[in-house]
Design a protein around this motif. Structure first.
Motif, PDB file in Angstrom:
ATOM      1  N   MET A  27      48.773  38.906  26.903  1.00  0.00           N
ATOM      2  CA  MET A  27      49.172  38.977  28.304  1.00  0.00           C
ATOM      3  C   MET A  27      48.106  39.757  29.066  1.00  0.00           C
ATOM      4  SD  MET A  27      52.210  37.475  28.515  1.00  0.00           S
ATOM      5  CE  MET A  27      53.122  38.066  29.889  1.00  0.00           C
ATOM      6  N   LYS A  28      48.005  39.439  30.348  1.00  0.00           N
ATOM      7  CA  LYS A  28      47.039  40.093  31.229  1.00  0.00           C
ATOM      8  C   LYS A  28      47.747  40.560  32.499  1.00  0.00           C
ATOM      9  CE  LYS A  28      43.253  39.169  28.884  1.00  0.00           C
ATOM     10  NZ  LYS A  28      42.299  40.167  28.431  1.00  0.00           N
ATOM     11  N   GLU A  29      47.284  41.669  33.027  1.00  0.00           N
ATOM     12  CA  GLU A  29      47.752  42.128  34.328  1.00  0.00           C
ATOM     13  C   GLU A  29      46.668  41.820  35.341  1.00  0.00           C
ATOM     14  OE1 GLU A  29      49.343  46.112  36.627  1.00  0.00           O
ATOM     15  OE2 GLU A  29      47.814  46.338  35.087  1.00  0.00           O
ATOM     16  N   ILE A  30      47.058  41.169  36.423  1.00  0.00           N
ATOM     17  CA  ILE A  30      46.149  40.880  37.528  1.00  0.00           C
ATOM     18  C   ILE A  30      46.572  41.772  38.679  1.00  0.00           C
ATOM     19  CG2 ILE A  30      45.277  39.153  39.146  1.00  0.00           C
ATOM     20  CD1 ILE A  30      46.868  37.855  36.068  1.00  0.00           C
ATOM     21  N   LYS A  31      45.642  42.588  39.139  1.00  0.00           N
ATOM     22  CA  LYS A  31      45.913  43.493  40.256  1.00  0.00           C
ATOM     23  C   LYS A  31      44.890  43.164  41.338  1.00  0.00           C
ATOM     24  CE  LYS A  31      46.950  47.595  39.022  1.00  0.00           C
ATOM     25  NZ  LYS A  31      46.950  48.990  38.558  1.00  0.00           N
ATOM     26  N   ALA A  32      45.375  42.720  42.487  1.00  0.00           N
ATOM     27  CA  ALA A  32      44.479  42.319  43.573  1.00  0.00           C
ATOM     28  C   ALA A  32      44.709  43.196  44.789  1.00  0.00           C
ATOM     29  CB  ALA A  32      44.725  40.862  43.942  1.00  0.00           C
ATOM     30  N   PHE A  33      43.640  43.712  45.334  1.00  0.00           N
ATOM     31  CA  PHE A  33      43.673  44.466  46.589  1.00  0.00           C
ATOM     32  C   PHE A  33      43.129  43.525  47.655  1.00  0.00           C
ATOM     33  CE2 PHE A  33      43.590  47.496  43.204  1.00  0.00           C
ATOM     34  CZ  PHE A  33      44.488  48.465  43.618  1.00  0.00           C
ATOM     35  N   ILE A  34      43.993  43.146  48.585  1.00  0.00           N
ATOM     36  CA  ILE A  34      43.668  42.087  49.535  1.00  0.00           C
ATOM     37  C   ILE A  34      44.013  42.504  50.961  1.00  0.00           C
ATOM     38  CG2 ILE A  34      43.879  40.192  47.884  1.00  0.00           C
ATOM     39  CD1 ILE A  34      46.772  39.840  48.757  1.00  0.00           C
TER      40      ILE A  34
ATOM     41  N   ALA B 193      50.578  37.771  33.480  1.00  0.00           N
ATOM     42  CA  ALA B 193      50.588  36.350  33.105  1.00  0.00           C
ATOM     43  C   ALA B 193      49.928  36.175  31.745  1.00  0.00           C
ATOM     44  CB  ALA B 193      49.845  35.532  34.156  1.00  0.00           C
ATOM     45  N   LYS B 194      50.132  35.012  31.175  1.00  0.00           N
ATOM     46  CA  LYS B 194      49.455  34.666  29.933  1.00  0.00           C
ATOM     47  C   LYS B 194      47.959  34.543  30.200  1.00  0.00           C
ATOM     48  CE  LYS B 194      53.396  32.379  27.881  1.00  0.00           C
ATOM     49  NZ  LYS B 194      53.973  31.173  27.333  1.00  0.00           N
ATOM     50  N   LYS B 195      47.173  34.874  29.190  1.00  0.00           N
ATOM     51  CA  LYS B 195      45.712  34.881  29.306  1.00  0.00           C
ATOM     52  C   LYS B 195      45.164  33.574  29.883  1.00  0.00           C
ATOM     53  CE  LYS B 195      41.623  35.597  26.443  1.00  0.00           C
ATOM     54  NZ  LYS B 195      41.140  35.898  25.089  1.00  0.00           N
TER      55      LYS B 195
ATOM     56  N   PHE C 123      39.321  43.213  46.080  1.00  0.00           N
ATOM     57  CA  PHE C 123      38.923  43.164  44.676  1.00  0.00           C
ATOM     58  C   PHE C 123      40.084  42.649  43.842  1.00  0.00           C
ATOM     59  CE2 PHE C 123      36.267  46.520  46.411  1.00  0.00           C
ATOM     60  CZ  PHE C 123      35.028  46.209  45.881  1.00  0.00           C
ATOM     61  N   ILE C 124      39.748  42.076  42.689  1.00  0.00           N
ATOM     62  CA  ILE C 124      40.750  41.662  41.714  1.00  0.00           C
ATOM     63  C   ILE C 124      40.367  42.291  40.381  1.00  0.00           C
ATOM     64  CG2 ILE C 124      41.837  39.732  40.496  1.00  0.00           C
ATOM     65  CD1 ILE C 124      40.922  37.953  42.892  1.00  0.00           C
ATOM     66  N   TYR C 125      41.325  42.971  39.757  1.00  0.00           N
ATOM     67  CA  TYR C 125      41.128  43.560  38.440  1.00  0.00           C
ATOM     68  C   TYR C 125      42.012  42.827  37.446  1.00  0.00           C
ATOM     69  CZ  TYR C 125      39.288  47.468  41.174  1.00  0.00           C
ATOM     70  OH  TYR C 125      38.579  48.239  42.052  1.00  0.00           O
ATOM     71  N   VAL C 126      41.468  42.555  36.276  1.00  0.00           N
ATOM     72  CA  VAL C 126      42.238  41.928  35.200  1.00  0.00           C
ATOM     73  C   VAL C 126      42.185  42.878  34.000  1.00  0.00           C
ATOM     74  CG1 VAL C 126      42.461  39.940  33.680  1.00  0.00           C
ATOM     75  CG2 VAL C 126      41.658  39.618  36.037  1.00  0.00           C
ATOM     76  N   SER C 127      43.361  43.237  33.502  1.00  0.00           N
ATOM     77  CA  SER C 127      43.467  44.181  32.388  1.00  0.00           C
ATOM     78  C   SER C 127      44.357  43.616  31.302  1.00  0.00           C
ATOM     79  CB  SER C 127      44.086  45.501  32.867  1.00  0.00           C
ATOM     80  OG  SER C 127      43.381  46.036  33.952  1.00  0.00           O
ATOM     81  N   ASP C 128      44.136  44.091  30.088  1.00  0.00           N
ATOM     82  CA  ASP C 128      44.999  43.711  28.972  1.00  0.00           C
ATOM     83  C   ASP C 128      46.348  44.400  29.097  1.00  0.00           C
ATOM     84  OD1 ASP C 128      43.155  42.079  27.623  1.00  0.00           O
ATOM     85  OD2 ASP C 128      42.228  43.810  26.655  1.00  0.00           O
TER      86      ASP C 128
END
Length: 110
Positions: free
Chosen positions: A1-8, A64-66, A89-94
């Motif tokens: 699984m991945k966490e997507i964190k977007a600053f928009i 979401a799933k990878k 920015f968009i950050y993707v983390s495990d």
């Protein structure tokens, strides 16, 4: 699984969320934040809460799933882009583990 964190940009949230939901990504958290950086919006303000911040920003978070990450990032970029500095920015983390509060089950256990 991945966490997507977007600053928009806040004015892009509705459009991005609409398209994410249409693509099947319905569970997300959206919050307002304040930030600072090189970019100075002509409508920038000096925060009454924090003396250092000068711009409102929206934070969108989802897990979401990878294999779904690229689709999510594409939607955020396509509908969040203004072609001006300060689009975010968009950050993707495990994500190591996910537990459902209701059941205590982890990572999709039944």
């Amino acid at each position: 699984m991945k966490e997507i964190k977007a600053f928009i940009r806040p004015n892009k949230v509705d459009d991005i969320v609409h398209h994410l939901k249409d693509a099947g990504f319905e569970n997300m958290t959206i919050s307002m934040a304040e930030g600072t950086g090189k970019f100075q919006d002509e409508e920038a303000f000096v925060s009454q809460k924090f003396s250092i911040t000068d711009s409102e920003i929206a934070k969108l978070e989802l897990v979401a799933k990878k294999e779904k990450v690229d689709a999510i990032v594409k939607i955020i970029c396509e509908y969040g882009c203004t072609l001006n500095p300060g689009d975010g920015f968009i950050y993707v983390s495990d994500v190591e583990k996910v537990y459902r509060v209701k059941t205590g089950l982890k990572n999709g256990e039944e």
